[in-house]
Motif scaffolding. Sequence first.
Motif, PDB file in Angstrom:
ATOM      1  N   GLY A   1       0.825  -1.205   0.000  1.00 40.82           N
ATOM      2  CA  GLY A   1       0.000   0.000   0.000  1.00 40.82           C
ATOM      3  C   GLY A   1       0.856   1.250   0.000  1.00 40.82           C
ATOM      4  N   ALA A   2       0.554   2.167  -0.933  1.00 43.05           N
ATOM      5  CA  ALA A   2       1.265   3.440  -1.013  1.00 43.05           C
ATOM      6  C   ALA A   2       0.302   4.595  -0.824  1.00 43.05           C
ATOM      7  N   GLY A   3      -0.534   4.500   0.224  1.00 38.97           N
ATOM      8  CA  GLY A   3      -1.253   5.676   0.702  1.00 38.97           C
ATOM      9  C   GLY A   3      -0.297   6.428   1.615  1.00 38.97           C
ATOM     10  N   ILE A   4      -0.818   7.396   2.339  1.00 37.02           N
ATOM     11  CA  ILE A   4       0.070   8.202   3.182  1.00 37.02           C
ATOM     12  C   ILE A   4       0.756   7.339   4.244  1.00 37.02           C
ATOM     13  N   ILE A   5       0.044   6.318   4.754  1.00 36.78           N
ATOM     14  CA  ILE A   5       0.603   5.482   5.817  1.00 36.78           C
ATOM     15  C   ILE A   5       1.758   4.635   5.262  1.00 36.78           C
TER      16      ILE A   5
ATOM     17  N   PRO B   1      -0.959  -0.994  -6.880  1.00 33.01           N
ATOM     18  CA  PRO B   1      -1.300  -0.841  -8.298  1.00 33.01           C
ATOM     19  C   PRO B   1      -1.680   0.603  -8.646  1.00 33.01           C
ATOM     20  N   ALA B   2      -2.053   1.393  -7.658  1.00 35.37           N
ATOM     21  CA  ALA B   2      -2.476   2.783  -7.905  1.00 35.37           C
ATOM     22  C   ALA B   2      -2.069   3.630  -6.703  1.00 35.37           C
ATOM     23  N   PRO B   3      -0.772   4.018  -6.627  1.00 38.32           N
ATOM     24  CA  PRO B   3      -0.295   4.730  -5.429  1.00 38.32           C
ATOM     25  C   PRO B   3      -1.112   5.985  -5.117  1.00 38.32           C
ATOM     26  N   ALA B   4      -1.326   6.206  -3.829  1.00 38.12           N
ATOM     27  CA  ALA B   4      -2.004   7.408  -3.310  1.00 38.12           C
ATOM     28  C   ALA B   4      -3.372   7.655  -3.958  1.00 38.12           C
TER      29      ALA B   4
ATOM     30  N   ALA C   1      -8.050   6.808   0.397  1.00 38.95           N
ATOM     31  CA  ALA C   1      -8.556   7.873   1.277  1.00 38.95           C
ATOM     32  C   ALA C   1      -7.629   9.081   1.274  1.00 38.95           C
ATOM     33  N   SER C   2      -6.322   8.820   1.211  1.00 39.38           N
ATOM     34  CA  SER C   2      -5.354   9.930   1.295  1.00 39.38           C
ATOM     35  C   SER C   2      -5.552  10.951   0.171  1.00 39.38           C
ATOM     36  N   HIS C   3      -6.094  10.515  -0.960  1.00 33.17           N
ATOM     37  CA  HIS C   3      -6.308  11.421  -2.093  1.00 33.17           C
ATOM     38  C   HIS C   3      -7.461  12.412  -1.812  1.00 33.17           C
TER      39      HIS C   3
ATOM     40  N   GLY D   1     -15.166  20.328   3.533  1.00 35.45           N
ATOM     41  CA  GLY D   1     -15.616  18.963   3.841  1.00 35.45           C
ATOM     42  C   GLY D   1     -16.383  18.930   5.125  1.00 35.45           C
ATOM     43  N   ALA D   2     -16.684  17.821   5.502  1.00 38.33           N
ATOM     44  CA  ALA D   2     -16.927  16.591   4.759  1.00 38.33           C
ATOM     45  C   ALA D   2     -18.146  15.931   5.402  1.00 38.33           C
ATOM     46  N   THR D   3     -18.913  15.238   4.587  1.00 38.51           N
ATOM     47  CA  THR D   3     -20.043  14.495   5.142  1.00 38.51           C
ATOM     48  C   THR D   3     -19.522  13.168   5.702  1.00 38.51           C
TER      49      THR D   3
ATOM     50  N   TYR E   1     -17.925   6.874   4.014  1.00 35.35           N
ATOM     51  CA  TYR E   1     -17.720   7.827   2.912  1.00 35.35           C
ATOM     52  C   TYR E   1     -17.841   9.270   3.380  1.00 35.35           C
ATOM     53  N   GLY E   2     -17.072  10.116   2.721  1.00 30.80           N
ATOM     54  CA  GLY E   2     -17.156  11.549   2.974  1.00 30.80           C
ATOM     55  C   GLY E   2     -17.160  12.288   1.658  1.00 30.80           C
ATOM     56  N   ASP E   3     -18.167  13.151   1.458  1.00 32.77           N
ATOM     57  CA  ASP E   3     -18.171  14.039   0.290  1.00 32.77           C
ATOM     58  C   ASP E   3     -17.279  15.226   0.616  1.00 32.77           C
ATOM     59  N   VAL E   4     -16.543  15.678  -0.392  1.00 32.55           N
ATOM     60  CA  VAL E   4     -15.615  16.785  -0.157  1.00 32.55           C
ATOM     61  C   VAL E   4     -15.491  17.611  -1.439  1.00 32.55           C
ATOM     62  N   LEU E   5     -15.316  18.913  -1.293  1.00 25.66           N
ATOM     63  CA  LEU E   5     -15.228  19.814  -2.455  1.00 25.66           C
ATOM     64  C   LEU E   5     -13.900  20.558  -2.459  1.00 25.66           C
TER      65      LEU E   5
ATOM     66  N   CYS F   1      -0.165  -1.918   4.810  1.00 21.71           N
ATOM     67  CA  CYS F   1      -0.631  -0.525   4.976  1.00 21.71           C
ATOM     68  C   CYS F   1      -1.628  -0.222   3.854  1.00 21.71           C
ATOM     69  N   ALA F   2      -2.536  -1.147   3.597  1.00 18.04           N
ATOM     70  CA  ALA F   2      -3.370  -1.048   2.396  1.00 18.04           C
ATOM     71  C   ALA F   2      -4.721  -0.380   2.653  1.00 18.04           C
ATOM     72  N   GLY F   3      -4.865   0.348   3.765  1.00 25.79           N
ATOM     73  CA  GLY F   3      -6.141   1.002   4.041  1.00 25.79           C
ATOM     74  C   GLY F   3      -7.267  -0.016   4.018  1.00 25.79           C
TER      75      GLY F   3
HETATM   76  C1  LIG Z   1     -13.287  12.951   3.007  1.00 24.35           C
HETATM   77  C2  LIG Z   1     -12.171  12.576   3.946  1.00 24.35           C
HETATM   78  C3  LIG Z   1     -11.581  13.547   4.730  1.00 24.35           C
HETATM   79  C4  LIG Z   1     -10.557  13.213   5.627  1.00 24.35           C
HETATM   80  N1  LIG Z   1      -9.966  14.219   6.344  1.00 24.35           N
HETATM   81  C5  LIG Z   1      -8.963  13.912   7.202  1.00 24.35           C
HETATM   82  C6  LIG Z   1      -8.315  14.949   7.930  1.00 24.35           C
HETATM   83  O1  LIG Z   1      -8.629  16.136   7.762  1.00 24.35           O
HETATM   84  N2  LIG Z   1      -7.331  14.603   8.808  1.00 24.35           N
HETATM   85  C7  LIG Z   1      -6.943  13.301   9.003  1.00 24.35           C
HETATM   86  O2  LIG Z   1      -6.059  13.054   9.829  1.00 24.35           O
HETATM   87  N3  LIG Z   1      -7.525  12.293   8.291  1.00 24.35           N
HETATM   88  C8  LIG Z   1      -8.524  12.570   7.402  1.00 24.35           C
HETATM   89  N4  LIG Z   1      -9.136  11.569   6.697  1.00 24.35           N
HETATM   90  C9  LIG Z   1      -8.727  10.178   6.954  1.00 24.35           C
HETATM   91  C10 LIG Z   1      -7.497   9.782   6.147  1.00 24.35           C
HETATM   92  O3  LIG Z   1      -7.670  10.178   4.810  1.00 24.35           O
HETATM   93  C11 LIG Z   1      -7.257   8.277   6.198  1.00 24.35           C
HETATM   94  O4  LIG Z   1      -7.314   7.773   7.511  1.00 24.35           O
HETATM   95  C12 LIG Z   1      -5.856   7.974   5.617  1.00 24.35           C
HETATM   96  O5  LIG Z   1      -5.725   8.585   4.356  1.00 24.35           O
HETATM   97  C13 LIG Z   1      -5.632   6.475   5.500  1.00 24.35           C
HETATM   98  O6  LIG Z   1      -4.417   6.299   4.819  1.00 24.35           O
HETATM   99  P1  LIG Z   1      -3.957   4.864   4.324  1.00 24.35           P
HETATM  100  O7  LIG Z   1      -2.624   5.038   3.698  1.00 24.35           O
HETATM  101  O8  LIG Z   1      -4.116   3.886   5.445  1.00 24.35           O
HETATM  102  O9  LIG Z   1      -5.060   4.421   3.264  1.00 24.35           O
HETATM  103  P2  LIG Z   1      -5.293   4.886   1.749  1.00 24.35           P
HETATM  104  O10 LIG Z   1      -4.976   6.309   1.540  1.00 24.35           O
HETATM  105  O11 LIG Z   1      -6.665   4.425   1.411  1.00 24.35           O
HETATM  106  O12 LIG Z   1      -4.214   4.065   0.926  1.00 24.35           O
HETATM  107  C14 LIG Z   1      -4.259   2.690   0.783  1.00 24.35           C
HETATM  108  C15 LIG Z   1      -3.433   2.312  -0.443  1.00 24.35           C
HETATM  109  O13 LIG Z   1      -3.339   0.887  -0.482  1.00 24.35           O
HETATM  110  C16 LIG Z   1      -3.460   0.460  -1.816  1.00 24.35           C
HETATM  111  N5  LIG Z   1      -3.910  -0.929  -1.792  1.00 24.35           N
HETATM  112  C17 LIG Z   1      -5.133  -1.389  -1.427  1.00 24.35           C
HETATM  113  N6  LIG Z   1      -5.163  -2.726  -1.522  1.00 24.35           N
HETATM  114  C18 LIG Z   1      -3.924  -3.132  -1.949  1.00 24.35           C
HETATM  115  C19 LIG Z   1      -3.334  -4.400  -2.230  1.00 24.35           C
HETATM  116  N7  LIG Z   1      -4.036  -5.536  -2.096  1.00 24.35           N
HETATM  117  N8  LIG Z   1      -2.045  -4.440  -2.661  1.00 24.35           N
HETATM  118  C20 LIG Z   1      -1.331  -3.295  -2.790  1.00 24.35           C
HETATM  119  N9  LIG Z   1      -1.841  -2.065  -2.533  1.00 24.35           N
HETATM  120  C21 LIG Z   1      -3.124  -1.989  -2.112  1.00 24.35           C
HETATM  121  C22 LIG Z   1      -4.448   1.430  -2.454  1.00 24.35           C
HETATM  122  O14 LIG Z   1      -4.292   1.476  -3.863  1.00 24.35           O
HETATM  123  C23 LIG Z   1      -4.087   2.745  -1.769  1.00 24.35           C
HETATM  124  O15 LIG Z   1      -3.166   3.504  -2.528  1.00 24.35           O
HETATM  125  C24 LIG Z   1     -10.134  11.868   5.764  1.00 24.35           C
HETATM  126  C25 LIG Z   1     -10.698  10.887   4.945  1.00 24.35           C
HETATM  127  C26 LIG Z   1     -11.703  11.240   4.039  1.00 24.35           C
HETATM  128  C27 LIG Z   1     -12.260  10.176   3.143  1.00 24.35           C
END
Ligand SMILES: Cc1cc2nc3c(=O)[nH]c(=O)nc-3n(C[C@H](O)[C@H](O)[C@H](O)COP(=O)(O)OP(=O)(O)OC[C@H]3O[C@@H](n4cnc5c(N)ncnc54)[C@H](O)[C@@H]3O)c2cc1C
Length: 363
Positions: A13-17, A37-40, A43-45, A260-262, A218-222, A194-196
Motif C-alpha cells: 500500500g502506497a497511501g500516506i501510511i 497498483p495505484a499509489p495514493a 482515502a489519502s487522495h 468537507g466533509a459528510t 464515505y465523505g463528500d468533499v469539495l 498498509c493497504a487502508g
Molecule cells: C473525506 C475525507 C476527509 C478526511 N480528512 C482527514 C483529515 O482532515 N485529517 C486526518 O487526519 N484524516 C482525514 N481523513 C482520513 C485519512 O484520509 C485516512 O485515515 C488515511 O488517508 C488512510 O491512509 P492509508 O494510507 O491507510 O489508506 P489509503 O490512503 O486508502 O491508501 C491505501 C493504499 O493501499 C493500496 N492498496 C489497497 N489494496 C492493496 C493491495 N491488495 N495491494 C497493494 N496495494 C493496495 C491502495 O491502492 C491505496 O493507494 C479523511 C478521509 C476522508 C475520506
Amino acid sequence: MEHLTSLDVGVVGAGIIGLATALTLADRGHRVTVFDPAPASGASHHAGGMLAPTAEVVYKQDPLFPLMARAAEWYPELISLTNAYSELPTGHRTEGTLVVARDRADRTHLDELRDYQHAHGMVVEALSTRKARSLEPALSPALAGAVRIAGDHQVQPRLFTRALYDACARAGVSFREEKVADVGAVDADQVIICAGLGAREVGGWFEGPNPLKLRPVYGDVLQLGVPEHQFPLLNHVVRGFVEDRPVYLIPRSDRTLTLGATSREDDRPLPQAGGVHQLLRDAIDVVPAIDECDVLESTAGARPGSPDDLPYLGRVSERVVVSTGYFRHGILLTSVAARCGAELVEKRRPSIDLAACAPLRHA
Ligand SMILES: Cc1cc2nc3c(=O)[nH]c(=O)nc-3n(C[C@H](O)[C@H](O)[C@H](O)COP(=O)(O)OP(=O)(O)OC[C@H]3O[C@@H](n4cnc5c(N)ncnc54)[C@H](O)[C@@H]3O)c2cc1C
C-alpha cells in the motif's frame, strides 16, 4: 540512521501510511519495496489534511487521545524527514484552527466540547466573535461563538503524498505497481500491510475470515477556487457547527480551499448531491464569500473505519505487521504509524503503548 541488521521489507500500500512508513524504514537503512497498483489513490487522495488532535476530539474515545497528541508532537519530525529527501512542498501550515458556532444551540455544543477538551488537558482559547472576525474578516457577522486552537495544523494530503513518494524514491525505496493478494508472495524478510480498506483483501497471514473488521465511511468533499480579488479568503483552518452539523474549510496556499466533509455509510462511492448541497449551504453560512468561489472538484473518499474507531497497528506473526484502520485521523496519525510501524518491523518496542490498537482484537 545505520542499523546492525538491514532488513528486506515489503510495504503493501502506497497511501500516506505506507509511504511514510517506507520512508522511515529506508531512512533507518532497510531495503524497502512498496507494492501498490495505484499509489495514493485511496482515502489519502480525498482527505482534508487537518492535523487536529484537539478539534477532532470525539466524546468517550479516550484511547485515541494520546495517539493523536503524540502524532501532532511528532509531525514536524516527519515533515523534516520528508524535506531531507525531497524538495517538493507538503502544504504543512501552522496558523492554527478556529472553531465557530452558527447559533445559540451550536454555541452550547462548542462550550460543552471546550469543557471536555480542557478536562483532558487540551489547549483551547475562547474568543469573542468580534475577535474571531478580526482574525478572519471573512467570517459571518451572525456567528454565536468561537474558539481558537493554535496547536491544530494542516497539510495538503495530495502534495504531501507526492512529496513522500519522491522522498521514498530518493531514499532508495523501490516501487512495484502490483496488487498483493497474499503476503506469502512478497519476497521480503518482513511485510507491513498498509493497504487502508484494501487490507480486507490481503491474505496469507490468518486462517478463517479476515480478523480486520474494516468498513468504508464515505465523505463528500469539495475543492474550491478562491477568486484572485478575495485571496487569501482565510488563513486559519475554520471549522463550524451549523445546526449541529460539522463543516470545515481548509485554506491552501495555491488559492484553493477544501470544503468537507459528510459522513455516510451507504456504500455509495460517488459524491452525493444532498451532501454537496449541505456542505455548500453550511460553509456559506459560516463564510458568506464562499458563494463566489469556483467549484473545481467534488469527490467522495472512503475512510477506513474500525468498530471502535481505533487503528489496527501491531505485529500479527513473525513476518507480518498490520498498520491500517486509521479512519478519520489517518493524515494526523501518519507520524505515529510511520515511527511505530518501523519499530514493529524491527521487532523493537514501540515508542508508545499500542495495546488498544492490537490488530486481532475484533477477531
Ligand atoms: C473525506 C475525507 C476527509 C478526511 N480528512 C482527514 C483529515 O482532515 N485529517 C486526518 O487526519 N484524516 C482525514 N481523513 C482520513 C485519512 O484520509 C485516512 O485515515 C488515511 O488517508 C488512510 O491512509 P492509508 O494510507 O491507510 O489508506 P489509503 O490512503 O486508502 O491508501 C491505501 C493504499 O493501499 C493500496 N492498496 C489497497 N489494496 C492493496 C493491495 N491488495 N495491494 C497493494 N496495494 C493496495 C491502495 O491502492 C491505496 O493507494 C479523511 C478521509 C476522508 C475520506
